[in-house]
Design a protein around this motif. Structure first.
Motif, short mmCIF file in Angstrom:
data_model
loop_
_atom_site.label_atom_id
_atom_site.label_comp_id
_atom_site.label_asym_id
_atom_site.label_seq_id
_atom_site.Cartn_x
_atom_site.Cartn_y
_atom_site.Cartn_z
N PHE A 160 0.84 -1.19 0.00
CA PHE A 160 0.00 0.00 0.00
C PHE A 160 0.88 1.25 0.00
O PHE A 160 1.93 1.29 0.64
N GLY A 161 0.42 2.25 -0.72
CA GLY A 161 1.12 3.53 -0.73
C GLY A 161 0.13 4.67 -0.87
O GLY A 161 -0.94 4.52 -1.46
N SER A 162 0.48 5.82 -0.31
CA SER A 162 -0.40 6.98 -0.41
C SER A 162 0.43 8.25 -0.32
O SER A 162 1.47 8.30 0.34
N VAL A 163 -0.03 9.29 -1.01
CA VAL A 163 0.56 10.63 -0.94
C VAL A 163 -0.59 11.63 -0.89
O VAL A 163 -1.68 11.38 -1.40
N SER A 164 -0.34 12.75 -0.26
CA SER A 164 -1.35 13.80 -0.19
C SER A 164 -0.69 15.16 -0.14
O SER A 164 0.48 15.29 0.25
N PHE A 165 -1.47 16.17 -0.52
CA PHE A 165 -0.98 17.55 -0.49
C PHE A 165 -2.15 18.47 -0.22
O PHE A 165 -3.24 18.27 -0.73
N ARG A 166 -1.90 19.48 0.63
CA ARG A 166 -2.92 20.49 0.94
C ARG A 166 -2.29 21.88 0.88
O ARG A 166 -1.14 22.06 1.27
N ARG A 167 -3.09 22.82 0.42
CA ARG A 167 -2.72 24.23 0.51
C ARG A 167 -3.89 24.95 1.17
O ARG A 167 -5.00 25.00 0.63
N ASP A 168 -3.64 25.48 2.38
CA ASP A 168 -4.70 26.07 3.18
C ASP A 168 -4.42 27.54 3.44
O ASP A 168 -3.26 27.94 3.67
N GLY A 169 -5.49 28.33 3.46
CA GLY A 169 -5.41 29.74 3.83
C GLY A 169 -6.34 30.03 4.98
O GLY A 169 -7.48 29.54 5.01
N SER A 170 -5.87 30.83 5.95
CA SER A 170 -6.65 31.13 7.15
C SER A 170 -6.73 32.63 7.37
O SER A 170 -5.72 33.34 7.26
N SER A 171 -7.92 33.11 7.71
CA SER A 171 -8.11 34.54 7.98
C SER A 171 -7.53 34.95 9.32
O SER A 171 -7.55 36.14 9.66
N ARG A 172 -7.01 34.01 10.11
CA ARG A 172 -6.43 34.36 11.40
C ARG A 172 -5.02 34.93 11.28
O ARG A 172 -4.43 35.34 12.27
N ASN B 210 -1.52 24.24 11.82
CA ASN B 210 -2.32 24.58 12.98
C ASN B 210 -2.50 26.10 13.03
O ASN B 210 -1.52 26.84 13.07
N ASP B 211 -3.75 26.54 13.02
CA ASP B 211 -4.05 27.96 13.19
C ASP B 211 -4.94 28.15 14.42
O ASP B 211 -5.79 29.06 14.45
N GLY B 212 -4.76 27.31 15.43
CA GLY B 212 -5.62 27.30 16.60
C GLY B 212 -5.38 28.44 17.55
O GLY B 212 -5.00 28.23 18.72
N ILE C 276 2.85 36.68 12.38
CA ILE C 276 2.51 35.31 12.79
C ILE C 276 1.94 34.55 11.60
O ILE C 276 1.26 35.12 10.74
N THR C 277 2.20 33.26 11.57
CA THR C 277 1.74 32.44 10.46
C THR C 277 1.46 31.03 10.96
O THR C 277 1.47 30.77 12.17
N TRP C 278 1.25 30.10 10.03
CA TRP C 278 0.88 28.73 10.37
C TRP C 278 1.95 28.06 11.24
O TRP C 278 3.15 28.18 10.97
N GLU C 279 1.52 27.37 12.24
CA GLU C 279 2.37 26.41 12.95
C GLU C 279 2.30 25.09 12.19
O GLU C 279 1.23 24.65 11.79
N THR C 280 3.47 24.47 11.96
CA THR C 280 3.52 23.24 11.18
C THR C 280 3.95 22.08 12.06
O THR C 280 4.95 22.16 12.77
N ASN C 281 3.17 21.00 12.00
CA ASN C 281 3.50 19.78 12.73
C ASN C 281 3.89 18.69 11.73
O ASN C 281 3.07 18.26 10.92
#
Length: 362
Positions: A136-148, A192-194, A226-231
């Motif tokens: 099994f194999g998988s790849v994913s990609f996201r591009r997110d924008g936050s008003s915070r 994380n934009d929490g 300030i910008t996105w926190e990345t985990n």
């Protein structure tokens, strides 16, 4: 939602949802005891409304060619949240015990209303592949924008990749007491934009100056950078089922690195504000998680199972910006930044207390 199938292997889905919550609260305080005796009673009324709206557009491709299975998903998502509040109080309450409305008191107190909005937009893709239900194999990609975050720092890119191998499916594997044996590994990042809204800009309260004039008071200092926190998560593990799945579970080793960590940093009082939100550095959580499940009794009429989950991890701050290395502990061993009751320093936990030694009450 609506779904359309086309070109044999494609499916297009549109989802939409609206969720609304309404809260109205009334509180009355007695006029006889404590502070409220000075005000002859106190009535407070508040109303809150939250509206969450979410839209998704999903394009899915699924195809099986012999022993090969391919699944690809492309999507777009947009979420909007709006919150409004209205509250007021009055003092000198008539008929306490039967009245919880503002009209049952005569002296105006505090009143106010506000609105806040939070929007997130994301574009994403995911591709999954398996061969003969073994590899099994998988790849994913996201591009997110936050008003915070401020306009120049709103967008972040996040991705992941993973593989797995079902060893028990191999022809050479010969262990009748093993029902399932899987090894797996994955690495990926998520944003994380929490934090609260509008922390990237200065926040002022409107006040009265001399009774008839209006003035502004700085209530909170903003940080436009300030910008996105990345985990980023690295996981390696094994899953198993033994003796007709009487015993099953898994063991996972993980290394979770947080970069650009969102943190409310204390500031000197002479700056005119007490704290500011910022991205302070990198942190690592590293450890192991074990999950075990066992059927102690399994008959046609009854099953008694037992499960346990155990996790051990260590937290460490691995990087701190130079501008936050402006303090030294009294023993001279650690350089970093005091934040409330904690001392942030490289090589130690972000939850390291830094307090005077206490020997009791004198």
């Amino acid at each position: 939602y609506a779904t359309a199938d086309f070109l044999k292997y494609f499916k297009f889905t549109v989802n939409g949802s609206v969720y609304v919550t309404e809260n109205r609260m009334n509180t009355a305080y007695d006029p006889w005891y404590g502070y409220n005796a000075l005000t002859k009673g106190y009535v407070w009324v508040g109303h809150y409304r939250t509206t969450d709206t979410n839209y998704q557009q999903l394009l899915n491709f699924n195809h099986v060619i012999g022993l090969h299975s391919i699944d690809v998903l492309l999507g777009h998502e947009y979420s909007m949240q709006s919150q409004t509040s209205l509250s007021a109080d009055k003092k000198n309450v008539a008929l306490y015990g039967t009245n919880t409305e503002l009209s049952g008191a005569i002296i105006n107190g505090d009143m106010g209303s506000d609105i806040s909005k939070y929007n997130v937009e994301g574009f994403f893709m995911r591709a999954q592949y398996d061969y003969d239900n073994r590899y099994f194999g998988s790849v994913s990609f996201r591009r997110d924008g936050s008003s915070r975050f401020a306009p120049g720092h709103r967008w972040g890119n996040f991705w992941s990749a993973g593989v797995a191998w079902l060893i028990d499916k191999e022809s050479w594997f010969n262990a009748p007491w093993v029902d399932m044996l899987k090894v797996k590994a994955s690495y990926g990042s998520q944003g994380n934009d929490g934090i609260s809204e509008y922390l990237y800009t200065d926040y002022y309260t409107i006040a009265s100056a001399g009774g008839t004039s209006v003035t502004q008071n700085l209530a909170r200092k903003g940080n436009p950078d300030i910008t996105w926190e990345t985990n980023a998560n690295l996981n390696v593990g094994v899953e198993f089922g033994l003796w007709n799945n009487r015993l099953s579970g898994g063991i996972d080793f993980f290394n979770r690195k947080t970069t650009d960590m969102l943190f409310q940093m204390a500031t000197p009082y002479e700056s005119g504000y007490t704290s500011i939100w910022t991205n302070i550095g990198d942190m690592v959580n590293r450890g192991v998680e074990i999950e075990l499940r066992a059927d102690l009794i399994r008959t046609k009429d009854i099953v008694w199972d037992f499960s346990v989950n155990m996790t051990h991890y260590k937290n460490k701050l691995v990087k701190l910006p130079e501008q936050y290395k402006n303090n030294t502990t009294s023993d001279g061993k650690h350089v970093g930044r005091i934040s409330g009751s904690y001392f942030l320093t490289e090589g130690e936990s972000v939850f390291s207390f830094y307090l005077p030694t206490y020997a009791g009450v004198d």
